[in-house]
Design an enzyme around this catalytic site. Structure first.
Site, short mmCIF file in Angstrom:
data_model
loop_
_atom_site.label_atom_id
_atom_site.label_comp_id
_atom_site.label_asym_id
_atom_site.label_seq_id
_atom_site.Cartn_x
_atom_site.Cartn_y
_atom_site.Cartn_z
CG MET A 167 -1.54 1.29 1.53
SD MET A 167 -2.57 1.28 2.98
CE MET A 167 -1.37 1.35 4.28
N PRO A 168 1.18 1.81 -1.16
CG PRO A 168 1.65 2.15 -3.41
CD PRO A 168 0.89 1.29 -2.47
CB ILE A 169 1.24 6.50 1.95
CG1 ILE A 169 0.31 5.42 2.49
CG2 ILE A 169 0.73 7.89 2.34
CD1 ILE A 169 0.29 5.34 4.01
#
Length: 79
Positions: A1-3
């Site tokens: 899950m990239p932020i």
């Protein structure tokens, strides 16, 4: 899950405004999400994008508040 966090100054790119428009923010979100999908194969629904608008007095350049740094640049003609 990239932020991904994008920080932009509130200095407007057009003289009549002082922030990023909702349409520009939507374009940034879509573009960054698509980039992560294309490069890292991260699903669009797994990518979070945060856009922070930074007031001019809250950032610095060259060891000085940016307004002061710009004054010094203007004096030396190095713009």
């Amino acid at each position: 899950m990239p932020i991904v966090t994008i920080q932009v100054t509130r200095e407007g790119s057009a003289p009549s405004r002082d922030s990023v428009t909702p349409e520009e923010k939507a374009s940034l979100i879509a573009g960054v999400s698509q980039l992560l999908f294309d490069v890292l194969h991260k699903p669009l629904e797994a990518t979070f994008v945060v856009i922070e608008e930074i007031e001019l007095e809250n950032w610095g350049w060259g060891g000085l508040p940016v307004a002061e740094y710009r004054k010094q640049l203007a004096k030396t003609g190095d713009q």
